[in-house]
Enzyme design. Sequence first.
Site, PDB file in Angstrom:
ATOM      1  N   GLU A 174      -2.570  -8.831   3.244  1.00  0.00           N
ATOM      2  CA  GLU A 174      -2.935  -9.303   4.787  1.00  0.00           C
ATOM      3  C   GLU A 174      -4.571  -9.164   4.973  1.00  0.00           C
ATOM      4  OE1 GLU A 174      -1.947  -6.590   3.998  1.00  0.00           O
ATOM      5  OE2 GLU A 174      -2.448  -4.796   5.588  1.00  0.00           O
ATOM      6  N   CYS A 220       0.956  -1.251  -0.078  1.00  0.00           N
ATOM      7  CA  CYS A 220       0.018   0.136   0.047  1.00  0.00           C
ATOM      8  C   CYS A 220       1.036   1.254  -0.002  1.00  0.00           C
ATOM      9  CB  CYS A 220      -1.093   0.011   1.106  1.00  0.00           C
ATOM     10  SG  CYS A 220      -2.282   1.123   1.136  1.00  0.00           S
ATOM     11  N   HIS A 262      -3.734  -4.855  -0.124  1.00  0.00           N
ATOM     12  CA  HIS A 262      -3.407  -5.202   1.152  1.00  0.00           C
ATOM     13  C   HIS A 262      -3.497  -6.837   1.004  1.00  0.00           C
ATOM     14  CE1 HIS A 262      -3.033  -1.701   3.504  1.00  0.00           C
ATOM     15  NE2 HIS A 262      -3.998  -1.183   2.705  1.00  0.00           N
TER      16      HIS A 262
END
Lengths: 205, 262
Positions: free
Chosen positions: A188, A80, A186
């Site tokens: 994650e 990001c 992202h």
Amino acid sequence: MITIIDYNTGNLGSIKNMLKRLGKASQITNDINLIENSDKLILPGVGHFDYGMQQLNKSGLIPILNKKVLIDKIPILGICLGVQLLTEDSEEGVEKGLGWIKGKTILFDKSKLASNQKIPNMGWADIKNYQQSKLFDNMFEEPRFYFVHSYHLSLENVGDSLVTSTYGYDFSAGIEHDNILGVQFHPEKSHKYGMKLLENFANNY
Amino acid sequence: MGSNSTTINRGLTKRIIPCLDIKDGRTVKGTNFVALRDAGDPIELATLYAKEGADELVFLDITATHEKRKTLSELVNRISQHINIPFTVGGGISSVEDVSALLANGADKISINSAAYKNPALINQLAKEFGSQCIVLAIDTKKEADGEWYVYLNGGRVKTDTRCIDWAVSAVNNGAGEILLTSMNNDGTKQGFALDINKTLSSLLSVPVIASGGGGSLEHFKDVFNIAEADAALAASIFHFNEIEIKDLKRYLHANNISVRL
């Protein structure tokens, strides 16, 4: 050991937790010695470009990061804001970026967006042009990733672009240049697709 | 129904968001999942939703005790260790410190409601400090006899004279990054979302609108995306009681040419 660089921006815990679920050891730190002894780095980050660079400058970590990435050439994954900081500068602010990747970070071009396309680009989107990278080895069919961003990469060398996504128009959603990698989305927060990408970063580089 | 709204490739998928009400670290509404070992454990339920294809989760904390802040932070920390999709935390958040603690513990976004109405500067402070992308403004709204939608506070108990549209526009100008719009007329009815106000806000605002209240059938979700052009739809009990399975809902939307993450 994978080191998640702590420079006081954003939520680093979820990256560590996802790596833990994959059985990969990682540490969140701003300790120069621990960074020196790392095999891989992750540069996370959310928020304003200038704030991110100011925090990085304030952390005093830039010299060790330059050494590890440019001289020792260990793999680094920007996420990001973290990938945007790898570029030379950003339309979001006045600070210089790390400049490891030729190009800049620019605001979404509103004139190319449909009237109902909002900024930030926030949500799940699919990606294109990613076949050739080890980061996408054995990726699930039709991968989707979670994006939250108002600015995107504008790379000088098309060859540095790892993957593209579409929002009004095609934009580069990630980079791969030798040992320097980064993604705008992202991983994650991107369910099994993101887990696979993190696993590939941990295993294949 | 014009074809434009469905054929434009926005690049983003429409999002399905289950909402979990939390009290003292436990889910309060019952659930109907036989697979769960502990129906009151928010983590177990959240993990199940993530697995079934939920795009995000909202945790709404209704704890009213002094211990609230600590228990909520602990819960958020545990959630972030188990959930690999974005999640929002709301309920009684009223300060930069509250938000800071929740984000530090792993929340991706926070939602604010009455506190923002009473202190509009809060939205701006939070947006400056943490970025608009993590500031969700929740609005409870009700259509009155005069045909206007008004803002309600304190969980819908207190009426204001502010029109929903005016409040949403000013909040977005102040830095709110997303609007979570709950229609009190529709909430709990399972008769469908409030298409008119959702459409008004979706077309007026420069940030995503999450429609909430009234979703009871697959068609209701199709309509809120196609007709009201909402970016996301939130529901609680229909998911908790397994009346609609997220997997089925997403397959249905996909079959109806609505872009979703399968």
